[in-house]
Design a protein around this motif. Structure first.
Motif, PDB file in Angstrom:
ATOM      1  N   SER A   1       0.845  -1.190   0.000  1.00 33.55           N
ATOM      2  CA  SER A   1       0.000   0.000   0.000  1.00 33.55           C
ATOM      3  C   SER A   1       0.885   1.246   0.000  1.00 33.55           C
ATOM      4  O   SER A   1       1.947   1.270   0.621  1.00 33.55           O
ATOM      5  N   PRO A   2       0.488   2.309  -0.717  1.00 34.59           N
ATOM      6  CA  PRO A   2       1.357   3.483  -0.850  1.00 34.59           C
ATOM      7  C   PRO A   2       1.784   4.093   0.484  1.00 34.59           C
ATOM      8  O   PRO A   2       2.933   4.512   0.635  1.00 34.59           O
ATOM      9  N   LEU A   3       0.852   4.117   1.444  1.00 31.32           N
ATOM     10  CA  LEU A   3       1.156   4.717   2.752  1.00 31.32           C
ATOM     11  C   LEU A   3       0.380   3.946   3.814  1.00 31.32           C
ATOM     12  O   LEU A   3      -0.841   3.812   3.730  1.00 31.32           O
ATOM     13  N   ARG A   4       1.097   3.437   4.793  1.00 31.99           N
ATOM     14  CA  ARG A   4       0.425   2.777   5.908  1.00 31.99           C
ATOM     15  C   ARG A   4       1.252   2.984   7.168  1.00 31.99           C
ATOM     16  O   ARG A   4       2.469   3.179   7.114  1.00 31.99           O
ATOM     17  N   GLY A   5       0.574   2.970   8.306  1.00 34.55           N
ATOM     18  CA  GLY A   5       1.295   3.169   9.552  1.00 34.55           C
ATOM     19  C   GLY A   5       0.336   3.328  10.712  1.00 34.55           C
ATOM     20  O   GLY A   5      -0.832   2.921  10.643  1.00 34.55           O
ATOM     21  N   ILE A   6       0.828   3.923  11.783  1.00 34.28           N
ATOM     22  CA  ILE A   6       0.036   4.127  12.986  1.00 34.28           C
ATOM     23  C   ILE A   6       0.202   5.571  13.449  1.00 34.28           C
ATOM     24  O   ILE A   6       1.250   6.189  13.240  1.00 34.28           O
ATOM     25  N   ILE A   7      -0.864   6.116  14.051  1.00 33.49           N
ATOM     26  CA  ILE A   7      -0.792   7.453  14.619  1.00 33.49           C
ATOM     27  C   ILE A   7      -1.407   7.420  16.009  1.00 33.49           C
ATOM     28  O   ILE A   7      -2.268   6.596  16.309  1.00 33.49           O
ATOM     29  N   LEU A   8      -0.948   8.336  16.854  1.00 38.06           N
ATOM     30  CA  LEU A   8      -1.501   8.528  18.188  1.00 38.06           C
ATOM     31  C   LEU A   8      -2.086   9.924  18.236  1.00 38.06           C
ATOM     32  O   LEU A   8      -1.362  10.919  18.126  1.00 38.06           O
ATOM     33  N   GLY A   9      -3.425   9.992  18.348  1.00 40.19           N
ATOM     34  CA  GLY A   9      -4.102  11.276  18.326  1.00 40.19           C
ATOM     35  C   GLY A   9      -4.753  11.521  16.981  1.00 40.19           C
ATOM     36  O   GLY A   9      -4.916  10.622  16.160  1.00 40.19           O
ATOM     37  N   GLY A  10      -5.155  12.771  16.754  1.00 47.71           N
ATOM     38  CA  GLY A  10      -5.793  13.137  15.507  1.00 47.71           C
ATOM     39  C   GLY A  10      -7.243  12.695  15.450  1.00 47.71           C
ATOM     40  O   GLY A  10      -7.720  11.911  16.260  1.00 47.71           O
ATOM     41  N   GLY A  11      -7.967  13.215  14.461  1.00 47.50           N
ATOM     42  CA  GLY A  11      -9.349  12.803  14.246  1.00 47.50           C
ATOM     43  C   GLY A  11      -9.432  11.913  13.026  1.00 47.50           C
ATOM     44  O   GLY A  11      -8.475  11.721  12.294  1.00 47.50           O
ATOM     45  N   GLY A  12     -10.606  11.339  12.810  1.00 47.57           N
ATOM     46  CA  GLY A  12     -10.774  10.490  11.644  1.00 47.57           C
ATOM     47  C   GLY A  12     -10.688  11.297  10.361  1.00 47.57           C
ATOM     48  O   GLY A  12     -11.319  12.348  10.232  1.00 47.57           O
ATOM     49  N   THR A  13      -9.903  10.826   9.404  1.00 43.82           N
ATOM     50  CA  THR A  13      -9.728  11.568   8.161  1.00 43.82           C
ATOM     51  C   THR A  13      -9.365  10.622   7.037  1.00 43.82           C
ATOM     52  O   THR A  13      -8.779   9.563   7.264  1.00 43.82           O
ATOM     53  N   GLU A  14      -9.737  11.004   5.824  1.00 47.37           N
ATOM     54  CA  GLU A  14      -9.331  10.286   4.627  1.00 47.37           C
ATOM     55  C   GLU A  14      -8.289  11.119   3.888  1.00 47.37           C
ATOM     56  O   GLU A  14      -8.381  12.350   3.849  1.00 47.37           O
ATOM     57  N   PRO A  15      -7.309  10.476   3.271  1.00 46.16           N
ATOM     58  CA  PRO A  15      -6.287  11.245   2.568  1.00 46.16           C
ATOM     59  C   PRO A  15      -6.843  11.876   1.294  1.00 46.16           C
ATOM     60  O   PRO A  15      -7.753  11.345   0.658  1.00 46.16           O
ATOM     61  N   ASP A  16      -6.290  13.005   0.929  1.00 45.27           N
ATOM     62  CA  ASP A  16      -6.570  13.656  -0.340  1.00 45.27           C
ATOM     63  C   ASP A  16      -5.394  13.318  -1.259  1.00 45.27           C
ATOM     64  O   ASP A  16      -4.266  13.747  -1.000  1.00 45.27           O
ATOM     65  N   VAL A  17      -5.645  12.539  -2.304  1.00 50.67           N
ATOM     66  CA  VAL A  17      -4.575  12.033  -3.165  1.00 50.67           C
ATOM     67  C   VAL A  17      -4.742  12.596  -4.569  1.00 50.67           C
ATOM     68  O   VAL A  17      -5.850  12.608  -5.123  1.00 50.67           O
TER      69      VAL A  17
END
Length: 329
Positions: free
Chosen positions: A275-291
């Motif tokens: 997948s082009p970008l995958r990982g983990i984050i701590l915090g933030g709100g739900g969001t979809e990437p703009d590609v």
């Protein structure tokens, strides 16, 4: 024959809505060097600058970038710009490929020492997170593989069958839609059709891998090319020992064998590997990437000013990651 040269810009933007305090990411946004594909230039710019970044290769030999952010940030912008030259590489004669049963038997376990290429191909023979091996899938593909059918002829027939019987529908599936559901509903996108074709081939005992990259799309006659209007693409590569490169690509979304208008990024067992970008984050709100993806054939068109401006900003120096074992990355 002369290669076809492309300039590609792949931009991804996340607006998290609130601060992300910690993030670790893996990027598959750099193209592979292949017998028929050369990478003339490649640059990945990241804003904000990661706390550390490391470039290397994954288990399949794909270029990969690992990065981590240890300071709060509420957005992330990644720009991957590349210049790639693609040579014509269609197989010379698919009917000269080995019978599919012979390829299947070479990949099956027995007491003899396997050939190195066959052993390597077995990585793409079994189930993976997005690909099931079920009798329903073998049944669906069976009429494409009568006895003694050359493996590439059968693969081409299966590709054409999927193209003919399935409808492209971006609203029908998500990244996690099971392949058996795609088979039942006969709808999906390029990722679904690639997973389905791979699953059918593996259910027959054949090795097939998932390929990610870009496909040149042409604007309507008389219309300018729109910046960011292209998209990532996915197709299938089938193991055919004895062919020029041992693997031959098939695009079930478009019912064609990829050649100079397909640009390869990476390959793996399925989408989850590359997948082009995958990982983990701590915090933030739900969001979809703009590609936004732009593919420009350099021999046909000038690079638009907007594309040059998008690539102009250079990132600051990024510290390298500390050494780590593979399972820690």
């Amino acid at each position: 024959m002369e290669p076809v040269r492309y300039r590609v810009l792949h931009e991804t933007r996340y607006d998290y809505g609130s601060n992300v305090s910690l993030s670790q990411q893996q990027l598959h946004l750099s193209p592979r060097v292949l017998d028929w594909q050369q990478v003339e230039e490649q640059r990945i710019n990241i804003t904000p600058v990661p706390t550390w970044r490391r470039d290397g290769r994954d288990a399949f030999g794909n270029p990969v970038t690992w990065m981590a952010f240890h300071t709060p940030h509420d957005e992330l912008f990644i720009s991957s710009a590349m210049t790639v030259a693609v040579m014509p590489h269609l197989p010379k004669d698919i009917e000269a490929s080995l019978p599919w049963e012979e390829v299947r038997d070479r990949l099956a376990y027995d007491s003899t020492d396997p050939l190195p290429a066959d052993l390597d191909a077995t990585r793409f023979l079994f189930e993976s997170p997005h690909v099931r091996v079920k009798h329903e899938l073998a049944d669906y593909a069976a009429d494409c593989f009568p006895p003694d059918t050359p493996v590439l002829v059968g693969a081409q027939a299966l590709m054409a069958k999927i193209f003919r019987e399935f409808t492209f529908d971006p609203e029908a599936t998500t990244v996690s839609t099971p392949v058996l559901e795609v088979l039942e509903n006969k709808r999906g996108v390029c990722q679904d059709f690639a997973h389905l074709m791979i699953a059918c081939l593996r259910a027959l005992g054949l090795a097939a891998r998932y390929v990610s990259g870009y496909l040149l799309t042409r604007p309507p006659p008389g219309k300018p090319r729109l910046i960011g209007a292209d998209a990532s693409h996915a197709w299938v590569s089938v193991y055919a020992p004895g062919s020029e490169h041992d693997w031959v690509d098939f695009d079930p979304t478009n019912d064609l064998l990829p050649d100079t208008e397909h640009i390869t990024l990476a390959f793996g067992r399925d989408f989850s590997d590359i997948s082009p970008l995958r990982g983990i984050i701590l915090g933030g709100g739900g969001t979809e990437p703009d590609v936004a993806v732009t593919v420009i054939p350099l021999d046909e068109e000038e690079i638009p000013d907007e594309l040059l401006e998008a690539e102009a900003d250079e990132p600051a120096e990024t510290p390298e990651a500390p050494e780590a074992d593979a399972d820690e990355k």
